[in-house]
Design a protein around this motif. Structure first.
Motif, PDB file in Angstrom:
ATOM      1  N   LEU A  26     -11.284   6.276   3.026  1.00 46.08           N
ATOM      2  CA  LEU A  26     -11.629   5.102   3.832  1.00 46.08           C
ATOM      3  C   LEU A  26     -12.118   5.478   5.227  1.00 46.08           C
ATOM      4  O   LEU A  26     -12.636   4.616   5.942  1.00 46.08           O
TER       5      LEU A  26
ATOM      6  N   GLN B 241       2.672   1.895  -3.285  1.00 45.44           N
ATOM      7  CA  GLN B 241       1.834   2.490  -4.337  1.00 45.44           C
ATOM      8  C   GLN B 241       1.554   3.953  -4.076  1.00 45.44           C
ATOM      9  O   GLN B 241       1.591   4.786  -4.978  1.00 45.44           O
ATOM     10  N   LEU B 242       1.243   4.241  -2.806  1.00 49.86           N
ATOM     11  CA  LEU B 242       0.789   5.604  -2.479  1.00 49.86           C
ATOM     12  C   LEU B 242       1.896   6.645  -2.591  1.00 49.86           C
ATOM     13  O   LEU B 242       1.660   7.757  -3.055  1.00 49.86           O
TER      14      LEU B 242
ATOM     15  N   SER C  65      -1.871  11.673  -2.543  1.00 47.00           N
ATOM     16  CA  SER C  65      -2.383  10.302  -2.691  1.00 47.00           C
ATOM     17  C   SER C  65      -2.607   9.675  -1.324  1.00 47.00           C
ATOM     18  O   SER C  65      -3.624   9.010  -1.093  1.00 47.00           O
TER      19      SER C  65
ATOM     20  N   ILE D  13       0.833  -1.217   0.000  1.00 44.44           N
ATOM     21  CA  ILE D  13       0.000   0.000   0.000  1.00 44.44           C
ATOM     22  C   ILE D  13       0.865   1.264   0.000  1.00 44.44           C
ATOM     23  O   ILE D  13       0.735   2.092  -0.900  1.00 44.44           O
TER      24      ILE D  13
ATOM     25  N   SER E 259      -6.447   5.889  -5.240  1.00 46.18           N
ATOM     26  CA  SER E 259      -6.055   7.174  -4.645  1.00 46.18           C
ATOM     27  C   SER E 259      -5.004   7.888  -5.481  1.00 46.18           C
ATOM     28  O   SER E 259      -4.906   9.114  -5.440  1.00 46.18           O
TER      29      SER E 259
ATOM     30  N   ARG F 106      -5.681  11.200   0.156  1.00 51.33           N
ATOM     31  CA  ARG F 106      -6.908  10.704  -0.501  1.00 51.33           C
ATOM     32  C   ARG F 106      -7.285   9.328   0.029  1.00 51.33           C
ATOM     33  O   ARG F 106      -8.451   9.041   0.286  1.00 51.33           O
ATOM     34  N   TYR F 107      -6.277   8.491   0.176  1.00 53.68           N
ATOM     35  CA  TYR F 107      -6.503   7.131   0.688  1.00 53.68           C
ATOM     36  C   TYR F 107      -7.089   7.185   2.099  1.00 53.68           C
ATOM     37  O   TYR F 107      -8.093   6.523   2.399  1.00 53.68           O
TER      38      TYR F 107
ATOM     39  N   PHE G  17      -7.743   0.420  -3.307  1.00 57.62           N
ATOM     40  CA  PHE G  17      -8.010   1.809  -2.915  1.00 57.62           C
ATOM     41  C   PHE G  17      -6.751   2.656  -3.021  1.00 57.62           C
ATOM     42  O   PHE G  17      -6.823   3.827  -3.400  1.00 57.62           O
ATOM     43  N   ALA G  18      -5.616   2.072  -2.666  1.00 59.09           N
ATOM     44  CA  ALA G  18      -4.350   2.810  -2.779  1.00 59.09           C
ATOM     45  C   ALA G  18      -4.110   3.168  -4.249  1.00 59.09           C
ATOM     46  O   ALA G  18      -3.675   4.276  -4.569  1.00 59.09           O
ATOM     47  N   HIS G  19      -4.406   2.220  -5.126  1.00 65.85           N
ATOM     48  CA  HIS G  19      -4.244   2.500  -6.561  1.00 65.85           C
ATOM     49  C   HIS G  19      -5.204   3.605  -7.004  1.00 65.85           C
ATOM     50  O   HIS G  19      -4.814   4.546  -7.702  1.00 65.85           O
TER      51      HIS G  19
ATOM     52  N   LEU H 290      -7.778  -2.813   0.125  1.00 66.11           N
ATOM     53  CA  LEU H 290      -7.016  -1.615   0.492  1.00 66.11           C
ATOM     54  C   LEU H 290      -5.985  -1.282  -0.586  1.00 66.11           C
ATOM     55  O   LEU H 290      -5.747  -0.106  -0.892  1.00 66.11           O
ATOM     56  N   ILE H 291      -5.394  -2.322  -1.171  1.00 65.11           N
ATOM     57  CA  ILE H 291      -4.411  -2.075  -2.241  1.00 65.11           C
ATOM     58  C   ILE H 291      -5.104  -1.427  -3.449  1.00 65.11           C
ATOM     59  O   ILE H 291      -4.579  -0.499  -4.060  1.00 65.11           O
TER      60      ILE H 291
END
Lengths: 377, 484
Positions: free
Chosen positions: A166, A150-151, A158, A147, B427, A161-162, B423-425, B420-421
């Motif tokens: 959530l 990626q962020l 980013s 996670i 985002s 936003r995540y 969602f990370a993408h 969650l992964i």
């Protein structure tokens, strides 16, 4: 000149029209997430062991300390009227000597990485306890770190936003599930409210320090909101609002544990909130409660690792994928290194406590100096 | 007709056109003038009535200024003159009639290629909304927009793509609503497109989207003019491609793929209920096979005892592990769906239904899959059908496969981490600078009134700030604050 004025006009329109990512609501949610940490509430048994049902008293004191810390942080962040977008931490505008900044940056970097590792390790232990007893820890750790990898490519926006997307669904689910726990509760377990011995409250002091690290991480994030144009007043109030929201949720968890188990049984459990969920509906909901908790865990890892990443990227002069992968690898290694949770809670918590005391003291000294010079409004 | 009798300009023009199958050349008697046109793409009646007849009745005299004579004589609105051979060829192939004269060409617009009439879009049916949809004709599509949007601020910017197809593309927006930065970004991206041929808007979409590596669609496509106009009113931009019945709407955020015109035609309560049902359908479609596997393989305690016993009984004798069973069934569903799409329309639907039923039944009877798995996969397919946008539905279906694999390794924890992964993408995704998870990601609460639910019309009069419109509530609020 013409080109630059046209560019300025476009920037102005952009600023006026775009939905700001770094706005007041986002700051409130960010403060909430930083304060709540991984939401595993592993501190509840220790607190109960010390103060039993009088846990409300340290919680109230903790609220006071938290609010004061936020106020001091806001004052220090908005110390100068000049807007310096290069400020990395709230302390940077105060310390003009480079070595002082290095000390603060070093402390924040080490502690953020250690905190991220600790959160990851706690979550791995929780996952193994609740759902995957025989899965290797390294695979869970690697899955979790996908996670932030990626962020971080998308920068802070980013990450925000995540977190923000959530926040509401998971908070609503978490609170609803906690409320369901009152089905088998006994409210008489909450009594007596008044502490039997005040020395127990004082003995609990190190535990408060541990909880304050989340608030102190705002050191890294408040300057960002300042440079995005947020005013001091709204920053202060929204941060306090977020903090109080988190404390409210923490209190709800304590309330659930006390009402379901009482102070003595609650103090003997490793994961009392999960056990409270487990005793409802024949233990069906425990796994589902992982949804809000894992989201909080991932938020805590993201925010602490991103704080470290910002510092690393600042000194490397670029946001490199190498920095992201390096930091994530260090977090994974540090989370896997300790042989047991006991080691994690003793060694890593000691580092976090020391950093919290150091930065808290620094903040107080700066605030006092500013007050003597008449710069606190 | 022997070639040597034509004008020199006619010869020069014809030398540039390789095929002459539908190219008509006609010398105008009593004048030094030839008429050239492509019969398959002109309106022949209009050409004969408005162009040929006046030409024959009043040919130009030697002392006439050609363009002013042409504008007085030819009864067609769009008449022009050019000396450029290339320009003349371009117009000829675009359905214009060319009058080859000494020293140049008079061009008259008599376009009239065969086009179908607007019909109800097959992929975006509406219960209460308008019944017309875009066609392949750019002019028809513009008229469908114009008849709904009588605003002088509407801008139509023309582009041409394809070195060979010379396809016309229109960028449409409302000047005082669309964000100039997004307009500029769109223009820059369109200008950067280098194509040999552009036949469809989907092709253009891939050139101008933000992240080509993401499975998620970042530009919304629609066949509905009402939806396009509604998007323009929100400050978005539309792109129309000649030859394509799909308009591209930019910028697009995730929630826009799950909204339909019908949501707004109905009152807010049914509109909100339908949106909620659609949201459940999305969740069902993504999670049901993964959660079924997680619950049966890792956490059977989550299933009530009676149901668990039933499930165990239905799985008795099934040789495949439950993960492969799910994979197999999901693959079969995709296969049936794809085969149904490729078959003639009349057969396709019945094939899909019959194929699904028969295959499911036979698979259960043969003991390859359990009846419960058929139910789960059926629910999944139904959920995907309820998603209004094809691209969004496709991603939803595809995302299930990696999720199934992760779930088979990590159980519910795997499902949650994978979510969650994703969602990370999401985002980190943007569409023309607008974050994909807007307005949730900015906690912009006024815009939440039109997301998974719909507020009453009186409550949602504010123009959303989601698409950074110049007239959004966010900008108006900021400016009012500044004035104070």
């Amino acid at each position: 000149m013409g080109t630059s004025s046209a560019h300025g006009e476009k920037e102005k329109i952009k600023r006026q029209t775009m939905l700001k990512q770094r706005n007041r609501n986002v700051l409130a949610i960010l403060t909430f997430e930083l304060t709540i940490g991984p939401a595993t509430f592993e501190w509840i048994p220790i607190w109960l062991r010390h103060v039993h049902t009088a846990i409300w008293v340290p919680i109230l004191l903790y609220v006071g300390i938290g609010v004061v810390l936020i106020w001091l942080l806001t004052e220090v962040t908005f110390r100068d009227n000049r807007l310096d977008t290069r400020l990395l931490t709230a302390f940077d505008g105060v310390f003009h000597r480079r070595w002082l900044r290095w000390v603060v940056h070093g402390t924040l970097l080490i502690t953020s990485v250690v905190y991220g590792s600790m959160v990851l390790r706690i979550s791995m232990n929780l996952i193994k306890y609740i759902a995957l007893p025989s899965t290797p820890m390294i695979s869970i750790a690697c899955l979790a770190m996908l996670i932030p990898v990626q962020l971080f490519r998308g920068g802070l926006d980013s990450v925000l936003r995540y977190e923000i997307t959530l926040f509401w669904p998971t908070t609503v689910i978490g609170v609803l599930m906690l409320l369901l726990c009152f089905e088998v509760s006994d409210m008489s377990n909450l009594l007596p409210l008044w502490p039997v011995s005040w020395s127990d409250i004082i003995d609990l002091l190190p535990q408060w320090i541990y909880l304050c690290w989340g608030v102190l991480l705002l050191t890294m994030y408040l300057p960002i909101f300042r440079s995005a144009g947020a005013d001091k007043r709204s920053v202060l109030w929204m941060a306090i609002l977020g903090f109080l929201g988190a404390v409210l949720l923490q209190t709800l968890n304590v309330f659930v544990v006390l009402a379901d188990f009482g102070a003595y049984e609650g103090a003997s459990l490793n994961w009392p909130v999960f056990e409270a969920i487990r005793i409802q509906h024949y233990g069906r909901w425990t796994v589902l409660f992982l949804l809000p908790v894992l989201t909080a865990v991932s938020s805590a890892i993201n925010l602490s690792t991103y704080a470290a990443y910002r510092l690393v990227a600042y000194y490397l002069r670029s946001r490199t994928a190498l920095a992201t992968i390096g930091l994530c690898s260090v977090v994974v290694l540090l989370s896997l290194r300790p042989p047991s949770m006991r080691t994690v809670l003793s060694a890593y918590v000691a580092v976090i406590d020391a950093a919290t005391v150091f930065l808290g003291a620094l903040l107080t000294v700066i605030a006092l100096t500013m007050a003597f010079r008449g710069r606190v409004s | 007709m022997p070639r040597q009798r034509f004008m020199r300009s006619t010869h020069l023009l014809l030398n540039k056109v390789q095929t002459a199958y539908d190219v008509v050349i006609r010398a105008i008697p009593g004048s030094e003038m030839d008429l050239v046109y492509v019969s398959s793409i002109v309106d022949v009646t209009r050409l004969e009535e408005r162009l040929l007849r006046p030409l024959l009745e009043r040919p130009p005299k030697a002392n006439h200024h050609l363009l002013s004579w042409a504008r007085k004589t030819i009864q067609i609105g769009e008449v022009d003159f050019t000396e450029s051979h290339d320009e003349a060829v371009k117009k000829l192939l675009d359905g214009h009639a060319i009058l080859c004269v000494r020293g140049g060409y008079v061009i008259a617009n008599v376009q009239g290629a065969q086009r179908r009439v607007p019909e109800e879009p097959a992929a975006e049916m509406s219960l209460r909304g308008p019944r017309d949809g875009f066609t392949e004709s750019l002019d028809t599509n513009i008229s469908l927009i114009r008849t709904r949007l009588r605003d002088a601020q509407v801008v139509f910017r023309t582009f041409e793509f394809g070195t060979r197809t010379k396809t016309k593309v229109l960028l449409i927006y409302i000047e005082d609503l669309a964000n100039p930065n997004i307009v500029k970004e769109a223009v820059q991206r369109l200008q950067a497109v280098q194509l040999d041929g552009l036949l469809e808007s989907g092709n253009l979409e891939q050139w101008i989207e933000d992240n080509p590596w993401s499975p998620y669609p970042q530009i919304q496509s629609t066949e509905r003019p009402d939806k396009t106009v509604s998007a323009l009113l929100e400050g978005r931009l539309a792109i129309l491609v000649d030859g394509s019945p799909f308009a591209l709407l930019i910028p697009s955020v995730m929630i826009s793929f799950f909204q339909t015109s019908d949501d707004y035609s109905q009152r807010w309560i049914p509109g909100s209920v339908i949106r909620t049902v659609r949201s459940f359908a999305l969740v069902l479609s993504i999670f049901s096979p993964s959660l079924y596997i997680a619950f049966t393989m890792y956490n059977p305690e989550l299933i009530p005892a009676n149901l668990l016993i039933q499930l165990a009984a239905t799985r008795e004798g099934i040789p495949l592990p439950i993960v492969f069973e799910a994979m197999f069934m999901e693959f079969m569903v995709e296969l049936v769906r794809e085969a149904g799409n490729r078959m003639p329309q009349q057969m396709g639907q019945s094939f899909t239904v019959v194929g699904g039923l028969v295959l499911g039944d036979i698979a259960v009877r043969a003991g390859i899959v359990s009846p419960m798995m058929v139910v789960v996969v059926g629910l999944t397919a139904l959920g995907a059908f309820a998603i209004p946008n094809y691209e969004a539905a496709f991603v939803t279906r595809m995302i299930r496969f990696p999720m199934l694999m992760v779930t088979s390794l990590f159980g519910v924890v795997g499902t949650l981490w994978f979510t969650l992964i994703v969602f990370a993408h999401l985002s980190s995704l943007k569409s023309f600078g607008v974050p994909y998870l807007t307005p949730f990601a900015q906690a912009a609460y006024p815009d939440w009134l039109d997301t998974f639910w719909r507020a009453p019309a009186q409550r949602s009069i504010l123009r959303p700030a989601t698409y950074w419109s110049l007239n959004s509530w966010a900008r108006r609020r900021r400016m009012a604050r500044r004035r104070r």
